[in-house]
Design a protein around this motif. Structure first.
Motif, mmCIF file in Angstrom:
data_model
loop_
_atom_site.group_PDB
_atom_site.id
_atom_site.type_symbol
_atom_site.label_atom_id
_atom_site.label_comp_id
_atom_site.label_asym_id
_atom_site.label_seq_id
_atom_site.Cartn_x
_atom_site.Cartn_y
_atom_site.Cartn_z
ATOM 1 N N LEU A 64 0.848 -1.177 0.000
ATOM 2 C CA LEU A 64 0.000 0.000 0.000
ATOM 3 C C LEU A 64 0.893 1.239 0.000
ATOM 4 O O LEU A 64 1.725 1.408 0.876
ATOM 5 N N VAL A 65 0.715 2.082 -1.022
ATOM 6 C CA VAL A 65 1.467 3.330 -1.121
ATOM 7 C C VAL A 65 0.443 4.457 -1.077
ATOM 8 O O VAL A 65 -0.443 4.535 -1.924
ATOM 9 N N VAL A 66 0.563 5.321 -0.057
ATOM 10 C CA VAL A 66 -0.423 6.378 0.152
ATOM 11 C C VAL A 66 0.298 7.701 0.367
ATOM 12 O O VAL A 66 1.307 7.755 1.073
ATOM 13 N N CYS A 67 -0.208 8.771 -0.248
ATOM 14 C CA CYS A 67 0.316 10.102 0.044
ATOM 15 C C CYS A 67 -0.848 11.082 0.131
ATOM 16 O O CYS A 67 -1.901 10.883 -0.480
ATOM 17 N N LYS A 68 -0.646 12.122 0.935
ATOM 18 C CA LYS A 68 -1.671 13.137 1.173
ATOM 19 C C LYS A 68 -1.042 14.494 0.910
ATOM 20 O O LYS A 68 -0.141 14.927 1.632
ATOM 21 N N LEU A 69 -1.503 15.146 -0.143
ATOM 22 C CA LEU A 69 -0.922 16.410 -0.589
ATOM 23 C C LEU A 69 -2.024 17.436 -0.775
ATOM 24 O O LEU A 69 -3.203 17.101 -0.828
ATOM 25 N N PHE A 70 -1.632 18.688 -0.910
ATOM 26 C CA PHE A 70 -2.592 19.720 -1.285
ATOM 27 C C PHE A 70 -2.830 19.644 -2.791
ATOM 28 O O PHE A 70 -1.904 19.411 -3.568
ATOM 29 N N ASP A 71 -4.069 19.852 -3.207
ATOM 30 C CA ASP A 71 -4.415 19.868 -4.623
ATOM 31 C C ASP A 71 -3.888 21.153 -5.248
ATOM 32 O O ASP A 71 -3.932 22.216 -4.632
ATOM 33 N N SER A 72 -3.380 21.059 -6.465
ATOM 34 C CA SER A 72 -2.867 22.234 -7.162
ATOM 35 C C SER A 72 -3.440 22.353 -8.565
ATOM 36 O O SER A 72 -2.874 23.010 -9.422
ATOM 37 N N GLU A 73 -4.570 21.686 -8.828
ATOM 38 C CA GLU A 73 -5.176 21.718 -10.157
ATOM 39 C C GLU A 73 -6.644 22.131 -10.091
ATOM 40 O O GLU A 73 -7.349 21.800 -9.143
ATOM 41 N N CYS A 74 -7.101 22.830 -11.102
ATOM 42 C CA CYS A 74 -8.517 23.128 -11.345
ATOM 43 C C CYS A 74 -9.270 23.623 -10.118
ATOM 44 O O CYS A 74 -10.217 22.974 -9.664
ATOM 45 N N GLY A 75 -8.880 24.710 -9.541
ATOM 46 C CA GLY A 75 -9.582 25.258 -8.388
ATOM 47 C C GLY A 75 -9.174 24.656 -7.064
ATOM 48 O O GLY A 75 -9.637 25.079 -6.020
ATOM 49 N N CYS A 76 -8.329 23.641 -7.108
ATOM 50 C CA CYS A 76 -7.749 23.036 -5.897
ATOM 51 C C CYS A 76 -8.806 22.555 -4.915
ATOM 52 O O CYS A 76 -8.692 22.753 -3.713
ATOM 53 N N ASN A 77 -9.871 21.915 -5.423
ATOM 54 C CA ASN A 77 -10.985 21.496 -4.582
ATOM 55 C C ASN A 77 -10.858 20.103 -4.001
ATOM 56 O O ASN A 77 -11.732 19.653 -3.275
ATOM 57 N N GLY A 78 -9.794 19.400 -4.335
ATOM 58 C CA GLY A 78 -9.572 18.061 -3.793
ATOM 59 C C GLY A 78 -9.978 16.966 -4.751
ATOM 60 O O GLY A 78 -10.892 17.130 -5.564
ATOM 61 N N ARG A 79 -9.288 15.839 -4.652
ATOM 62 C CA ARG A 79 -9.597 14.663 -5.462
ATOM 63 C C ARG A 79 -8.829 13.479 -4.898
ATOM 64 O O ARG A 79 -7.921 13.637 -4.093
ATOM 65 N N THR A 80 -9.222 12.307 -5.322
ATOM 66 C CA THR A 80 -8.574 11.067 -4.902
ATOM 67 C C THR A 80 -8.257 10.260 -6.149
ATOM 68 O O THR A 80 -9.118 10.080 -7.001
ATOM 69 N N VAL A 81 -7.018 9.777 -6.255
ATOM 70 C CA VAL A 81 -6.606 8.944 -7.381
ATOM 71 C C VAL A 81 -6.191 7.589 -6.823
ATOM 72 O O VAL A 81 -5.352 7.518 -5.928
ATOM 73 N N VAL A 82 -6.790 6.521 -7.356
ATOM 74 C CA VAL A 82 -6.527 5.164 -6.873
ATOM 75 C C VAL A 82 -6.101 4.294 -8.046
ATOM 76 O O VAL A 82 -6.750 4.308 -9.093
ATOM 77 N N GLU A 83 -5.021 3.540 -7.871
ATOM 78 C CA GLU A 83 -4.589 2.542 -8.846
ATOM 79 C C GLU A 83 -4.398 1.219 -8.121
ATOM 80 O O GLU A 83 -3.763 1.179 -7.069
ATOM 81 N N VAL A 84 -4.939 0.142 -8.694
ATOM 82 C CA VAL A 84 -4.774 -1.191 -8.133
ATOM 83 C C VAL A 84 -4.197 -2.075 -9.227
ATOM 84 O O VAL A 84 -4.739 -2.134 -10.331
ATOM 85 N N THR A 85 -3.086 -2.727 -8.929
ATOM 86 C CA THR A 85 -2.451 -3.633 -9.891
ATOM 87 C C THR A 85 -2.126 -4.960 -9.212
ATOM 88 O O THR A 85 -2.100 -5.058 -7.992
ATOM 89 N N LYS A 86 -1.839 -5.938 -10.043
ATOM 90 C CA LYS A 86 -1.435 -7.252 -9.552
ATOM 91 C C LYS A 86 -0.041 -7.140 -8.938
ATOM 92 O O LYS A 86 0.829 -6.462 -9.489
ATOM 93 N N PHE A 87 0.178 -7.800 -7.807
ATOM 94 C CA PHE A 87 1.487 -7.799 -7.157
ATOM 95 C C PHE A 87 2.439 -8.662 -7.968
ATOM 96 O O PHE A 87 2.135 -9.806 -8.291
ATOM 97 N N ASP A 88 3.610 -8.090 -8.309
ATOM 98 C CA ASP A 88 4.578 -8.801 -9.151
ATOM 99 C C ASP A 88 5.676 -9.500 -8.354
ATOM 100 O O ASP A 88 6.598 -10.057 -8.916
ATOM 101 N N GLY A 89 5.606 -9.458 -7.024
ATOM 102 C CA GLY A 89 6.582 -10.152 -6.204
ATOM 103 C C GLY A 89 7.744 -9.300 -5.765
ATOM 104 O O GLY A 89 8.583 -9.756 -5.000
ATOM 105 N N ARG A 90 7.829 -8.051 -6.246
ATOM 106 C CA ARG A 90 8.919 -7.162 -5.851
ATOM 107 C C ARG A 90 8.481 -6.279 -4.701
ATOM 108 O O ARG A 90 7.363 -5.772 -4.697
ATOM 109 N N ALA A 91 9.373 -6.056 -3.743
ATOM 110 C CA ALA A 91 9.060 -5.221 -2.590
ATOM 111 C C ALA A 91 9.132 -3.734 -2.918
ATOM 112 O O ALA A 91 8.514 -2.919 -2.256
ATOM 113 N N ASN A 92 9.910 -3.327 -3.910
ATOM 114 C CA ASN A 92 10.064 -1.907 -4.248
ATOM 115 C C ASN A 92 9.029 -1.452 -5.209
ATOM 116 O O ASN A 92 8.616 -1.918 -6.106
#
Length: 167
Positions: A139-167
């Motif tokens: 799980l990789v999570v970051c919390k930042l201030f929005d800097s696009e389109c009025g800066c009203n907030g958004r959430t971006v989620v990506e889910v992929t298959k685990f390839d066995g690498r820790a990095n």
């Protein structure tokens, strides 16, 4: 309130190399955090974020097929970026469409906590994107201030298959 911009199953690429088939979603609006159930006056527990969770799950359902993208045996990697709404004091004028002031913070270090934000998203994808959030091995999570389109907030989620690498 969530309004989904794009909910789709995509080929996720990293530096022009296809990482694999995955799930990607961008949801506009202030990110919501998971809250603890509260004991009501009548002695019953109520979940104050239940309405938000129902809306979030409906947005996911609208964009995917009726089958799970990742079966119950598949370990997955979840990458979540929370872009929090900027306060009005970060803008040069009274209008949110004006230019941002100089030397503003990029990282958001105030409430809500990042773990509660992530838990809301992970629980919302249960039985829709994957069978259970116990399948999440990275799980990789970051919390930042929005800097696009009025800066009203958004959430971006990506889910992929685990390839066995820790990095």
């Amino acid at each position: 309130m969530f309004s989904s911009k794009a909910v789709e199953v995509v080929d996720i690429t990293n530096n022009d190399v296809t990482v694999g088939i995955g799930y990607k979603m961008e949801s506009e609006g202030v990110p919501k955090a998971q809250t603890r159930p509260r004991l009501g006056r009548n002695g019953f527990f109520c979940d104050p974020r239940n309405k938000d969770m129902v809306i979030f799950k409906a947005k996911i359902k609208d964009g995917i097929a009726k089958v799970l993208i990742f079966d119950s045996e598949q370990p997955v990697v979840v990458n979540i970026k929370f872009f929090m709404r900027r306060p009005n004091t970060h803008f040069k004028g009274r209008d949110r469409l004006n230019v941002l002031k100089a030397n503003l913070p990029f990282a958001h270090v105030a409430a809500p906590d990042i773990n509660n934000l992530a838990k809301f998203v992970l629980d919302g994808m249960n039985k829709l994107v994957y069978k259970d959030d116990k399948q999440v091995v990275k799980l990789v999570v970051c919390k930042l201030f929005d800097s696009e389109c009025g800066c009203n907030g958004r959430t971006v989620v990506e889910v992929t298959k685990f390839d066995g690498r820790a990095n």
